[in-house]
Design a protein around this motif. Sequence first.
Motif, PDB file in Angstrom:
ATOM      1  N   ILE A   1       0.829  -1.199   0.000  1.00  0.00           N
ATOM      2  CA  ILE A   1       0.000   0.000   0.000  1.00  0.00           C
ATOM      3  C   ILE A   1       0.867   1.256   0.000  1.00  0.00           C
ATOM      4  N   SER A   2       1.961   1.234   0.740  1.00  0.00           N
ATOM      5  CA  SER A   2       2.852   2.399   0.786  1.00  0.00           C
ATOM      6  C   SER A   2       3.459   2.679  -0.583  1.00  0.00           C
ATOM      7  N   ALA A   3       3.836   1.632  -1.301  1.00  0.00           N
ATOM      8  CA  ALA A   3       4.344   1.817  -2.667  1.00  0.00           C
ATOM      9  C   ALA A   3       3.258   2.403  -3.553  1.00  0.00           C
ATOM     10  N   ALA A   4       2.036   1.897  -3.391  1.00  0.00           N
ATOM     11  CA  ALA A   4       0.910   2.400  -4.184  1.00  0.00           C
ATOM     12  C   ALA A   4       0.611   3.859  -3.852  1.00  0.00           C
ATOM     13  N   ASP A   5       0.705   4.223  -2.573  1.00  0.00           N
ATOM     14  CA  ASP A   5       0.467   5.614  -2.176  1.00  0.00           C
ATOM     15  C   ASP A   5       1.511   6.548  -2.793  1.00  0.00           C
ATOM     16  N   ALA A   6       2.742   6.081  -2.862  1.00  0.00           N
ATOM     17  CA  ALA A   6       3.798   6.892  -3.471  1.00  0.00           C
ATOM     18  C   ALA A   6       3.511   7.120  -4.959  1.00  0.00           C
ATOM     19  N   ALA A   7       3.076   6.057  -5.636  1.00  0.00           N
ATOM     20  CA  ALA A   7       2.738   6.182  -7.060  1.00  0.00           C
ATOM     21  C   ALA A   7       1.554   7.128  -7.254  1.00  0.00           C
ATOM     22  N   HIS A   8       0.579   7.024  -6.360  1.00  0.00           N
ATOM     23  CA  HIS A   8      -0.608   7.869  -6.470  1.00  0.00           C
ATOM     24  C   HIS A   8      -0.257   9.327  -6.192  1.00  0.00           C
TER      25      HIS A   8
ATOM     26  N   SER B   1      -3.178  -8.210 -14.789  1.00  0.00           N
ATOM     27  CA  SER B   1      -4.566  -8.012 -14.361  1.00  0.00           C
ATOM     28  C   SER B   1      -4.921  -8.974 -13.231  1.00  0.00           C
ATOM     29  N   VAL B   2      -5.817  -8.512 -12.351  1.00  0.00           N
ATOM     30  CA  VAL B   2      -6.281  -9.318 -11.217  1.00  0.00           C
ATOM     31  C   VAL B   2      -7.766  -9.033 -10.986  1.00  0.00           C
ATOM     32  N   ALA B   3      -8.552 -10.086 -10.852  1.00  0.00           N
ATOM     33  CA  ALA B   3      -9.930  -9.958 -10.392  1.00  0.00           C
ATOM     34  C   ALA B   3      -9.952 -10.247  -8.904  1.00  0.00           C
ATOM     35  N   VAL B   4     -10.415  -9.301  -8.112  1.00  0.00           N
ATOM     36  CA  VAL B   4     -10.474  -9.462  -6.667  1.00  0.00           C
ATOM     37  C   VAL B   4     -11.896  -9.850  -6.294  1.00  0.00           C
ATOM     38  N   ILE B   5     -12.056 -11.017  -5.682  1.00  0.00           N
ATOM     39  CA  ILE B   5     -13.375 -11.485  -5.277  1.00  0.00           C
ATOM     40  C   ILE B   5     -13.535 -11.215  -3.785  1.00  0.00           C
ATOM     41  N   GLY B   6     -14.377 -10.238  -3.466  1.00  0.00           N
ATOM     42  CA  GLY B   6     -14.579  -9.852  -2.080  1.00  0.00           C
ATOM     43  C   GLY B   6     -14.338  -8.366  -1.883  1.00  0.00           C
ATOM     44  N   SER B   7     -15.313  -7.685  -1.270  1.00  0.00           N
ATOM     45  CA  SER B   7     -15.199  -6.243  -1.041  1.00  0.00           C
ATOM     46  C   SER B   7     -15.010  -5.923   0.436  1.00  0.00           C
TER      47      SER B   7
ATOM     48  N   ARG C   1      -3.311   1.106  -8.166  1.00  0.00           N
ATOM     49  CA  ARG C   1      -2.453   2.287  -8.177  1.00  0.00           C
ATOM     50  C   ARG C   1      -1.048   1.978  -8.678  1.00  0.00           C
ATOM     51  N   LEU C   2      -0.698   0.699  -8.666  1.00  0.00           N
ATOM     52  CA  LEU C   2       0.612   0.285  -9.175  1.00  0.00           C
ATOM     53  C   LEU C   2       0.541  -0.157 -10.634  1.00  0.00           C
ATOM     54  N   GLY C   3      -0.579   0.148 -11.290  1.00  0.00           N
ATOM     55  CA  GLY C   3      -0.676  -0.074 -12.722  1.00  0.00           C
ATOM     56  C   GLY C   3      -1.286  -1.389 -13.151  1.00  0.00           C
ATOM     57  N   VAL C   4      -1.787  -2.174 -12.220  1.00  0.00           N
ATOM     58  CA  VAL C   4      -2.426  -3.453 -12.551  1.00  0.00           C
ATOM     59  C   VAL C   4      -3.895  -3.199 -12.877  1.00  0.00           C
TER      60      VAL C   4
ATOM     61  N   GLN D   1      -5.514 -12.339 -15.555  1.00  0.00           N
ATOM     62  CA  GLN D   1      -4.340 -13.190 -15.355  1.00  0.00           C
ATOM     63  C   GLN D   1      -4.462 -13.981 -14.057  1.00  0.00           C
ATOM     64  N   TYR D   2      -4.976 -13.316 -13.009  1.00  0.00           N
ATOM     65  CA  TYR D   2      -5.148 -13.976 -11.714  1.00  0.00           C
ATOM     66  C   TYR D   2      -6.520 -13.644 -11.134  1.00  0.00           C
ATOM     67  N   VAL D   3      -7.007 -14.549 -10.316  1.00  0.00           N
ATOM     68  CA  VAL D   3      -8.193 -14.305  -9.510  1.00  0.00           C
ATOM     69  C   VAL D   3      -7.764 -14.371  -8.046  1.00  0.00           C
ATOM     70  N   LEU D   4      -7.981 -13.283  -7.317  1.00  0.00           N
ATOM     71  CA  LEU D   4      -7.614 -13.203  -5.905  1.00  0.00           C
ATOM     72  C   LEU D   4      -8.853 -13.434  -5.050  1.00  0.00           C
ATOM     73  N   ALA D   5      -8.860 -14.514  -4.287  1.00  0.00           N
ATOM     74  CA  ALA D   5      -9.975 -14.814  -3.389  1.00  0.00           C
ATOM     75  C   ALA D   5      -9.762 -14.079  -2.072  1.00  0.00           C
ATOM     76  N   ALA D   6     -10.609 -13.082  -1.831  1.00  0.00           N
ATOM     77  CA  ALA D   6     -10.578 -12.320  -0.571  1.00  0.00           C
ATOM     78  C   ALA D   6     -11.961 -12.426   0.051  1.00  0.00           C
ATOM     79  N   THR D   7     -12.365 -13.663   0.302  1.00  0.00           N
ATOM     80  CA  THR D   7     -13.746 -13.966   0.687  1.00  0.00           C
ATOM     81  C   THR D   7     -13.845 -14.489   2.114  1.00  0.00           C
TER      82      THR D   7
END
Length: 481
Positions: free
Chosen positions: A55-62, A177-183, A196-199, A265-271
């Motif tokens: 997240i810190s890397a992403a914040d720097a990019a943002h 690319s990543v599909a994140v499953i779970g909010s 924010r890191l370009g994915v 490319q990937y599916v991230l299960a955050a369920t």
Amino acid sequence: MDTLKFDVAIIGAGTAGMTAFRAAKMHGKNVVLIEGGVYGTTCARVGCMPSKLLISAADAAHAVKSAAAFGVRVETSTIDGRAVMQRVRAERDRFVGFVVAGAEKIPAAERLHGHARFVDAHTLQLETQDNKQQQVQAGSFVIATGSRPRIPDVLQGLGKHLIVNDDVFAWDDLPESVAVIGSGVIGLELGQALHRLGVRVAIFGRSEGVAQIADQKVNQVAVAALSAELDLRLNVEIVSAKLDDGGVILGSKTVDGKQQTEHFQYVLAATGRIPNVAQLGLEQAGIALDQRGVPLFDKNTMQCGDSGIFIAGDANADKAILHEAADEGRIAGDNAARFPAAVHHKRHVAMGVAFTDPQIATIGKTGKQLADIEHEYGEVSFEDQGRSRVILQNHGLLRVYGERGTHRLLGAEMVGPRAEHLAHLLAWSCECELTIDKMLTMPFYHPVVEEGLRTALRDLKEKLMHQVDPVEHCADCTPGV
């Protein structure tokens, strides 16, 4: 078969287990720490710390991308995915090293390595990595075996293209690319960071809620703020997932029946997460289990019924947060050493933070917990809050809840800037049972985001004093500055 005897046996060497071990040792007891996997907490290895590094890397990019709004021109910027992940892994390993070093300082005679199962309420059978069998007998036990990610059935069979948060921090480079499953918190934090890191990221949620926010209006503001940046798809069900040419074809369906298929490319299960208790042989321990197979326990003693078995941390499926695991481990270890004379401990005020942008926080009593309490709420929008506008983080909403009659602060929910810090002020105020009047006598510097809290407290005080209809009153609210 060798039989080892101890006063207290701790199963699991994560945050809860290590804390329980130290608490039990404070009583001068003969304690053993049993670990079936590697040393190192979920937080250090695959949770809090590596996620915050990403997240810190992403914040720097943002920040670079957003600099033009301040009149600062950055002509070019490049995200080096390999360098990002190299720092994440290096710092992660450093944090893990501290935890492992702490565990290895425990005398070898008080550490056992192997997978434990209950033979009866007083005995564990331990299988070591070299398939040797040992028995451990103890007067009491603490279960602190943690949890693991939950994988929905529809995502099974995707092989290496299905990932969980653990896998993200092992990457050498950032994916396309990543599909994140779970909010929930994990999905939002990782999804926004990767975006924010370009994915290319899409975040799918089955309901209209995000990050376990209970207050409908706070949730609406959070969804609006996050959707302004992210591809956030709520009230969407994942109906199919199949491997295809270096990735996954993901099928989804909206609440009104519209279907869509996309390639990621990937599916991230955050369920969500599942307690690691299924392999413990709890049916042999003589304790009551719920429908999930998780022990029933008292939240103030961590004791399972009247047995000598206590449970702490993610393993009890209550609050999977590090500071809660540490608190529960302390209580469980203390009472395991005292058994059978367990004592009730006062639990700390609940507090949760999502390190999204804007940040999200919940403190004390919220949602259904407020239903049976006579209360009012005060609120402030951060859109026109002075300091928030200065730093261009002027989005979000804070709601604080106060009890009628006593005027004590009961809890709060917010989405907005600096929520991680405001959450602590609010949690401490709840813990000390401060009234709204007392909180308003505290010093507020100028100009700071905390002045927004003062505005919300003033709004709450007025409602408590007059107990007006909050819907009518809200129409007259003015933003704090």
